[in-house]
Design an enzyme around this catalytic site. Sequence first.
Site, PDB file in Angstrom:
ATOM      1  N   ARG A   1       1.180   5.008  -9.946  1.00  0.00           N
ATOM      2  CA  ARG A   1       2.571   5.475 -10.015  1.00  0.00           C
ATOM      3  C   ARG A   1       2.725   6.884  -9.452  1.00  0.00           C
ATOM      4  O   ARG A   1       3.739   7.196  -8.803  1.00  0.00           O
ATOM      5  CB  ARG A   1       3.031   5.433 -11.471  1.00  0.00           C
ATOM      6  CG  ARG A   1       4.522   5.588 -11.675  1.00  0.00           C
ATOM      7  CD  ARG A   1       4.910   5.302 -13.110  1.00  0.00           C
ATOM      8  NE  ARG A   1       6.323   5.604 -13.347  1.00  0.00           N
ATOM      9  CZ  ARG A   1       6.762   6.332 -14.347  1.00  0.00           C
ATOM     10  NH1 ARG A   1       5.907   6.861 -15.226  1.00  0.00           N
ATOM     11  NH2 ARG A   1       8.048   6.557 -14.510  1.00  0.00           N
TER      12      ARG A   1
ATOM     13  N   HIS B   1       5.529   7.862  -6.635  1.00  0.00           N
ATOM     14  CA  HIS B   1       6.559   8.873  -6.885  1.00  0.00           C
ATOM     15  C   HIS B   1       6.406  10.069  -5.946  1.00  0.00           C
ATOM     16  O   HIS B   1       7.384  10.754  -5.658  1.00  0.00           O
ATOM     17  CB  HIS B   1       6.515   9.322  -8.343  1.00  0.00           C
ATOM     18  CG  HIS B   1       7.159   8.339  -9.264  1.00  0.00           C
ATOM     19  ND1 HIS B   1       8.135   8.684 -10.175  1.00  0.00           N
ATOM     20  CD2 HIS B   1       6.984   6.998  -9.404  1.00  0.00           C
ATOM     21  CE1 HIS B   1       8.527   7.603 -10.841  1.00  0.00           C
ATOM     22  NE2 HIS B   1       7.833   6.569 -10.397  1.00  0.00           N
TER      23      HIS B   1
ATOM     24  N   VAL C   1       9.597  11.024  -2.430  1.00  0.00           N
ATOM     25  CA  VAL C   1      10.328  12.299  -2.393  1.00  0.00           C
ATOM     26  C   VAL C   1       9.603  13.227  -1.417  1.00  0.00           C
ATOM     27  O   VAL C   1       8.471  13.628  -1.658  1.00  0.00           O
ATOM     28  CB  VAL C   1      10.392  12.950  -3.788  1.00  0.00           C
ATOM     29  CG1 VAL C   1      11.252  14.199  -3.749  1.00  0.00           C
ATOM     30  CG2 VAL C   1      10.937  11.971  -4.822  1.00  0.00           C
TER      31      VAL C   1
ATOM     32  N   SER D   1       3.709  16.819  -3.420  1.00  0.00           N
ATOM     33  CA  SER D   1       4.695  17.694  -4.063  1.00  0.00           C
ATOM     34  C   SER D   1       4.977  17.304  -5.509  1.00  0.00           C
ATOM     35  O   SER D   1       5.451  18.134  -6.290  1.00  0.00           O
ATOM     36  CB  SER D   1       6.005  17.714  -3.260  1.00  0.00           C
ATOM     37  OG  SER D   1       6.503  16.409  -3.052  1.00  0.00           O
TER      38      SER D   1
ATOM     39  N   ASP E   1      -2.690  -8.522 -10.564  1.00  0.00           N
ATOM     40  CA  ASP E   1      -2.668  -9.824  -9.913  1.00  0.00           C
ATOM     41  C   ASP E   1      -1.221 -10.197  -9.624  1.00  0.00           C
ATOM     42  O   ASP E   1      -0.331  -9.348  -9.699  1.00  0.00           O
ATOM     43  CB  ASP E   1      -3.382 -10.891 -10.765  1.00  0.00           C
ATOM     44  CG  ASP E   1      -2.787 -11.011 -12.172  1.00  0.00           C
ATOM     45  OD1 ASP E   1      -1.590 -10.677 -12.357  1.00  0.00           O
ATOM     46  OD2 ASP E   1      -3.520 -11.430 -13.090  1.00  0.00           O
TER      47      ASP E   1
END
Length: 344
Positions: A71, A75, A79, A85, A272
């Site tokens: 994640r 993220h 951006v 950053s 999966d």
Amino acid sequence: MTRWVPPLGLRFSLPLLLLLLAAAVIAPVHAYGKLKVGFYRQSCPDAEAIVRRIVTMAVEDDLTVTAPLLRLHFHDCFVRGCDGSVLLNSTKNNIAERDAKPNLTLDAFNVIDAIKEKLEEKCPGTVSCADILAVAARDAVSLATKVVTKGEWSEGGSLYEVETGRRDGRVSSAKEAAEELPDSFDEIQKLIKRFKSKGLGLKDLVVLSGAHALGNSHCPSLEKRLRNFTAEDDMDPTLDKAYAATLKQQCTSPDDNVTEVQMVPGRSTTFDSTYYRLVKENKGLFHSDEALLSNGATKMLVYGYMSSEKRFLKDFGVSMVNMGRADVLAGSEGEIRRTCAVLN
């Protein structure tokens, strides 16, 4: 001797020809063209091995760390592109991305910091934080994929190869993060627009949504689906009623930021294609998951990946590489941070 005369369509005046040649010389070169597999082969040969070792240790200590590492890379890339950053701390003069509302549940910063510290000992000022995020995400998802860990996918134990050579950005804005990150309540057209802005198509959208096979979410991300969805419907009508009832029992308060709900019940640490079956059955946790069924092309892809896990895993690697090229800095742009959370 007969003088050659160019066909009518190829005739240019000398000034026009010079202008066209000049334009060709100064045409912009995308920074992702400077990325390549094995970028640190000479400057820091053990770079990827160090990342893999620390990620493996983190996963052995806590299986749930794979989703946060994956994640973080997502993220970061959505951006200002994949420039590290998202790792920067806020200052008294600036609220950084990591303090934007959509990022308040981000985790695993400590793993990235541990990797950076070890790399700085081994190869000072060489490996960017942006590249650490990309490689750590690949290693995290590889360690969560059974066909990879069983040695059925590749000899190197990786789901895909990572292009490296990114540089770290110097700007981080919470406001930009709030505006640009995909939202769990996004409809399909909004999702398509967000992904297109990063050079990603419909296939990338569906494939990368498969990252929701890993990890947990918090109640505020789905609260609107469970209560007061619209004036006509209390619950999101695209959500399976029995599943909605189960979620209501877990999320009893709209302000509950503590309770965690598994993205794929019972399989939240295994990567999966089960996610796509849940989407088809209207049991995707987010409204943005169910939105994939509202477009003919994306719906067809959902059904395809549901029936072919091998195809999904292969395409996931391709789309991760595509996303990893988004608005990158390379060459002399940006910097190589000594500490990922602060500028040099």
